[in-house]
Design an enzyme around this catalytic site. Structure first.
Site, PDB file in Angstrom:
ATOM      1  N   ASP A  71       0.809  -1.221   0.000  1.00  0.00           N
ATOM      2  CA  ASP A  71       0.000   0.000   0.000  1.00  0.00           C
ATOM      3  C   ASP A  71       0.841   1.269   0.000  1.00  0.00           C
ATOM      4  OD1 ASP A  71       0.695  -0.804   2.697  1.00  0.00           O
ATOM      5  OD2 ASP A  71      -0.625   0.790   3.409  1.00  0.00           O
ATOM      6  N   ASP A 102       8.729   3.800  -1.430  1.00  0.00           N
ATOM      7  CA  ASP A 102       8.046   3.278  -0.238  1.00  0.00           C
ATOM      8  C   ASP A 102       6.790   2.505  -0.654  1.00  0.00           C
ATOM      9  OD1 ASP A 102       7.322   2.836   2.383  1.00  0.00           O
ATOM     10  OD2 ASP A 102       6.537   4.854   2.700  1.00  0.00           O
ATOM     11  N   GLU A 137      -0.141  -1.104   5.640  1.00  0.00           N
ATOM     12  CA  GLU A 137       0.954  -0.680   6.518  1.00  0.00           C
ATOM     13  C   GLU A 137       0.874   0.802   6.852  1.00  0.00           C
ATOM     14  OE1 GLU A 137       4.958   0.928   7.515  1.00  0.00           O
ATOM     15  OE2 GLU A 137       3.639   1.423   5.850  1.00  0.00           O
ATOM     16  N   GLU A 138       0.434   1.602   5.882  1.00  0.00           N
ATOM     17  CA  GLU A 138       0.394   3.047   6.095  1.00  0.00           C
ATOM     18  C   GLU A 138      -0.600   3.442   7.181  1.00  0.00           C
ATOM     19  OE1 GLU A 138       2.455   5.042   4.902  1.00  0.00           O
ATOM     20  OE2 GLU A 138       3.299   4.145   3.088  1.00  0.00           O
ATOM     21  N   GLU A 161      12.333  -1.512   3.848  1.00  0.00           N
ATOM     22  CA  GLU A 161      12.095  -0.071   3.907  1.00  0.00           C
ATOM     23  C   GLU A 161      13.346   0.709   3.512  1.00  0.00           C
ATOM     24  OE1 GLU A 161       9.531   1.777   4.362  1.00  0.00           O
ATOM     25  OE2 GLU A 161       7.998   0.599   5.414  1.00  0.00           O
TER      26      GLU A 161
END
Length: 258
Positions: A71, A102, A137-138, A161
């Protein structure tokens, strides 16, 4: 096709599949099909929508998990971008697009690295290698990856990351604290008739932000930051305004700020 060309193309293709948090289904399906075409031994999509691709060695051994989230955050105004945020354009050695750093670039690299490892070893290695493409995840960091780790039971986890190519061997962790102040609604022409919950919050916040975050000898300084403030109800039932206001998220308890 050479591996570096595959990597560029795969990253571009992932960027071309918009995948805001909670809306990763199309991108997840693309990742599943890609892993299958790369001859992963097993590919599945779990209950949350994360994709897990597995490659099993010929002998028992440790399980290594490489993780990257699918995401991304949204695009507020595409017209302000120099390049189409969902085109994955390659310019002067850089791929431009939402999620390129990202973290669709890293996820693409891990997907191909695992497949290349299987190819070079012929599957003759100890243990297993897994690549997870996790969702949400965001917004809800750690929730979907927790389900993945229950399934894989990894001995080692590598998260892709961005870190300026430096190896980071730990994470400071994350905690969210919700503060609430309560008030009493009234018309803005007679503020003395009520209690302003936001004013109380403004009194409290400086005290909270003055707290010193802990320091760790390896992970460095901690971070303490205000991420959101919401007033409810919004607008107030009798706020003295007669105009359309876009709705905002509000807590269930009226007359509070959080």
């Amino acid at each position: 096709m050479q591996t570096n060309e595959q990597l560029i193309t795969l990253c571009q293709d992932l960027i071309k599949h918009p995948s805001l948090s909670g809306f990763e289904k199309e991108a997840a399906s693309f990742i599943q099909k890609t892993m299958q075409s790369l001859a992963y031994d097993e590919v599945s999509i779990d209950a949350y929508g994360s994709v897990v691709g597995s490659i099993f060695g010929s002998q028992e051994g440790p399980a290594v998990l490489m993780d990257g989230h699918i995401d991304t955050v949204g695009v507020e105004n595409p017209n302000l971008w120099n390049h189409d945020p969902f085109a994955g354009r390659l310019t002067e050695g850089r791929i431009y697009g939402r999620g390129s750093s990202d973290m669709k670039g890293a996820l693409s690299a891990m997907m191909l690295a695992a497949a290349e490892f299987k190819k070079k070893t012929g599957g003759k290695f100890r243990g297993s290698l897994h690549v997870s493409a996790t969702v949400c995840e965001e917004c809800f960091e750690g929730i979907s990856s927790r389900l993945v780790t229950k399934f894989v039971k990894p001995d080692v986890v590598i998260v892709g990351e961005a870190s300026s190519l430096a190896i980071k061997r730990g994470q400071r962790g994350r905690a969210e604290v919700v503060l609430q102040t309560f008030g009493k609604s009234c018309h803005s022409s007679n503020p003395d008739e009520g209690v302003n919950a936001v004013t109380a919050m403004l009194t409290l916040l400086p005290e909270i932000l003055a707290l010193k975050a802990p320091h760790h000898p390896v992970l460095g300084e901690g971070i303490l930051v205000l991420t959101d403030i919401v007033s409810s109800p919004y607008p107030a039932p009798a706020c003295g305004r007669d105009r359309k206001i876009h709705p905002r998220p509000d807590p269930t308890d009226p007359g509070q700020a959080s």
